[in-house]
Design an enzyme around this catalytic site. Structure first.
Site, PDB file in Angstrom:
ATOM      1  N   ARG A 107      61.333  26.504   5.510  1.00  0.00           N
ATOM      2  CA  ARG A 107      60.903  26.491   6.905  1.00  0.00           C
ATOM      3  C   ARG A 107      62.079  26.828   7.795  1.00  0.00           C
ATOM      4  O   ARG A 107      63.104  26.149   7.785  1.00  0.00           O
ATOM      5  CB  ARG A 107      60.327  25.118   7.256  1.00  0.00           C
ATOM      6  CG  ARG A 107      59.694  25.050   8.634  1.00  0.00           C
ATOM      7  CD  ARG A 107      58.946  23.749   8.832  1.00  0.00           C
ATOM      8  NE  ARG A 107      59.803  22.580   8.637  1.00  0.00           N
ATOM      9  CZ  ARG A 107      59.405  21.338   8.865  1.00  0.00           C
ATOM     10  NH1 ARG A 107      58.173  21.114   9.271  1.00  0.00           N
ATOM     11  NH2 ARG A 107      60.222  20.331   8.693  1.00  0.00           N
ATOM     12  N   THR A 111      62.126  28.424  14.241  1.00  0.00           N
ATOM     13  CA  THR A 111      60.729  28.775  14.516  1.00  0.00           C
ATOM     14  C   THR A 111      59.734  27.855  13.819  1.00  0.00           C
ATOM     15  O   THR A 111      58.554  27.833  14.175  1.00  0.00           O
ATOM     16  CB  THR A 111      60.444  30.213  14.064  1.00  0.00           C
ATOM     17  OG1 THR A 111      60.549  30.281  12.626  1.00  0.00           O
ATOM     18  CG2 THR A 111      61.429  31.187  14.688  1.00  0.00           C
ATOM     19  N   ASP A 203      63.170  13.817   4.520  1.00  0.00           N
ATOM     20  CA  ASP A 203      63.108  15.099   3.827  1.00  0.00           C
ATOM     21  C   ASP A 203      62.912  14.847   2.334  1.00  0.00           C
ATOM     22  O   ASP A 203      63.807  14.336   1.654  1.00  0.00           O
ATOM     23  CB  ASP A 203      64.393  15.897   4.059  1.00  0.00           C
ATOM     24  CG  ASP A 203      64.302  17.306   3.522  1.00  0.00           C
ATOM     25  OD1 ASP A 203      64.185  17.467   2.284  1.00  0.00           O
ATOM     26  OD2 ASP A 203      64.364  18.261   4.319  1.00  0.00           O
ATOM     27  N   ASP A 206      65.550  16.569  -0.035  1.00  0.00           N
ATOM     28  CA  ASP A 206      66.864  15.921  -0.017  1.00  0.00           C
ATOM     29  C   ASP A 206      66.834  14.605  -0.779  1.00  0.00           C
ATOM     30  O   ASP A 206      67.777  14.268  -1.506  1.00  0.00           O
ATOM     31  CB  ASP A 206      67.301  15.666   1.430  1.00  0.00           C
ATOM     32  CG  ASP A 206      67.789  16.932   2.119  1.00  0.00           C
ATOM     33  OD1 ASP A 206      68.065  17.924   1.418  1.00  0.00           O
ATOM     34  OD2 ASP A 206      67.888  16.928   3.360  1.00  0.00           O
TER      35      ASP A 206
END
Length: 212
Positions: A107, A111, A203, A206
């Protein structure tokens, strides 16, 4: 959240219990990986519930018996890299003969749109029932893009499996692909300004791989 007929939220107590531990910021990498794998396996029971059966005849130690087996369906598991990798082994424990493809998407932090960087799929993807894996369904952009890519390759039967989803992500996928079934363990409140699910778990990639 608006109810969608093709979205299944799994409220099984074991799934909800393990999901709570997964969310905890104090859960370490090793336990996080194990929990993601376990949750994928538990969810797999529901995801594969609709697989067709056929009757076969076998001989037990007692007598001849008529019983059921899965009706020769070809299955494919497609993790979205990289976090989707954490769910693969759990699914393979249920369906060890499934072929595994990979779609690499990230991603864009500015944006929030998905960018493809890798794709390797079974050659007979059009003949398989595909199960797309990604722990988090946030904006829905990556999942919708991955499904579009699979359809462009000829895929006709696709299910999406996520641990946690935001309402925005579900809407994005349903609007783009109303024919795709979505299976989630939880639908959270919303996305924050950075595109993270709230309350979420941070995340997933992660936390799976110990990166920042």
């Amino acid at each position: 959240m608006t109810e969608y007929k093709n979205v299944t939220v799994m409220n099984h107590p074991m799934i909800q219990h393990k999901l709570t531990i997964l969310r905890d910021k104090n859960t370490g990498v090793k336990e996080f990986r194990e929990l993601v794998e376990e949750l994928a396996m538990f969810m797999g029971y529901e995801v594969t519930r609709s697989l067709p059966l056929e009757e076969v005849e076998i001989e037990t130690p007692v007598c001849i018996a008529k019983t059921k087996v899965i009706s020769g369906k070809k299955l494919g598991i497609i993790p979205i890299l990289r976090a989707g990798l954490g769910m693969v082994d759990g699914m393979l424990k249920l369906i060890p003969t499934a072929k595994v493809g990979h779609i690499g998407l990230y991603r864009d932090p500015e944006t929030l749109m998905p960018v493809e960087y890798y794709c390797k799929l079974p050659s007979d993807v059009a003949e398989r029932d595909l199960i797309v894996l990604d722990p988090m369904l946030a904006t829905g952009g990556s999942a919708a893009a991955a499904i579009t890519f699979l359809k462009d390759k000829g895929a006709r039967s696709i299910r999406l499996v996520n641990l946690i989803a935001a309402p925005e992500g579900i809407k994005t996928v349903v609007d783009a692909h109303p024919d795709v079934e979505i299976f989630v363990a939880a639908v959270d409140e919303k996305l924050n300004d950075h595109g993270y699910i709230v309350p979420g778990l941070g995340d997933a990639g992660d936390r799976l791989f110990g990166t920042k």
